[in-house]
Design a protein around this motif. Sequence first.
Motif, short mmCIF file in Angstrom:
data_model
loop_
_atom_site.label_atom_id
_atom_site.label_comp_id
_atom_site.label_asym_id
_atom_site.label_seq_id
_atom_site.Cartn_x
_atom_site.Cartn_y
_atom_site.Cartn_z
N ILE A 11 0.68 -1.43 -0.03
CA ILE A 11 0.20 -0.07 -0.35
C ILE A 11 0.83 0.99 0.00
CG2 ILE A 11 -1.55 1.55 0.27
CD1 ILE A 11 -2.69 -1.16 2.42
N ASP A 12 0.83 1.83 -0.72
CA ASP A 12 1.11 2.89 -0.30
C ASP A 12 0.08 4.67 0.51
OD1 ASP A 12 2.51 5.65 -0.72
OD2 ASP A 12 2.35 5.64 -3.83
N TYR A 13 0.83 4.56 0.86
CA TYR A 13 -0.21 5.18 2.09
C TYR A 13 0.44 6.73 2.23
CZ TYR A 13 -0.25 0.74 5.32
OH TYR A 13 -0.78 -0.28 5.65
N LYS A 16 -2.48 6.58 -0.66
CA LYS A 16 -3.60 7.15 -0.31
C LYS A 16 -4.31 8.41 0.76
CE LYS A 16 -6.11 4.76 3.50
NZ LYS A 16 -6.60 3.67 4.08
N ALA A 33 1.52 8.82 7.25
CA ALA A 33 1.84 7.57 6.09
C ALA A 33 3.49 7.39 5.83
CB ALA A 33 0.80 8.41 5.47
N CYS A 36 3.96 4.81 8.21
CA CYS A 36 3.37 2.93 7.66
C CYS A 36 3.95 2.58 7.11
CB CYS A 36 1.66 3.43 8.06
SG CYS A 36 0.59 3.56 9.09
N ALA A 37 4.71 3.76 5.33
CA ALA A 37 4.77 3.15 4.73
C ALA A 37 6.31 2.26 4.80
CB ALA A 37 5.44 3.79 4.09
N SER A 40 4.40 -0.52 9.51
CA SER A 40 3.39 -1.56 8.71
C SER A 40 1.74 -0.36 9.46
CB SER A 40 2.96 -2.80 9.16
OG SER A 40 2.90 -2.81 11.02
N GLN A 41 0.87 -0.59 9.38
CA GLN A 41 0.03 0.56 9.89
C GLN A 41 -0.78 0.10 11.02
OE1 GLN A 41 -3.61 1.50 7.59
NE2 GLN A 41 -5.05 0.61 9.00
N SER A 56 -6.59 4.19 9.70
CA SER A 56 -7.20 3.76 8.32
C SER A 56 -8.00 4.65 8.00
CB SER A 56 -7.39 1.80 8.16
OG SER A 56 -7.55 2.24 6.09
N LEU A 59 -5.86 8.25 7.16
CA LEU A 59 -5.25 8.32 6.51
C LEU A 59 -5.99 8.47 5.15
CD1 LEU A 59 -1.86 5.30 6.81
CD2 LEU A 59 -1.98 8.29 7.14
#
Length: 134
Positions: A11-13, A16, A33, A36-37, A40-41, A56, A59
């Motif tokens: 996932i490209d936070y 997003k 973000a 998280c990248a 991890s989230q 989530s 974001l």
Amino acid sequence: MTSIPTARPVIDYVAKVRAAWGDSAPDWVLVLAEACAKSSQSAVARKVDYSAPTISAVLGNTYLGNLQRVEAAVRWALIGETVSCPMLGPLSKKECLEWQAKPYAATSSHRVAMFRACRDGCPHSRIATEETAS
């Protein structure tokens, strides 16, 4: 023929956030973000003391809760900002929360003063006012 499990999609936070917030994304949401990248989230959620679904939603700009509280948690945990304690001066979030979590103990006048200060209108307190001791 057996199927081979595939890895979770990456996932490209930051993308997003840009898609959800546009150019109005606050600096702290971008920091969230980026964290998280890098990790991890779920790991970031634990670090800021919120759930992964909350992170989530923040974001994705769909969080309906108290965004200012999430911002404070991100600023303290990820950006390293400090708070100005009315009793002790500059403190990290961790130190501030540790003082708030300490139970009442009459064994030290300093502990009593801190217990009361954390519960008597401190702007950094996360303690509900009904928990105050008399």
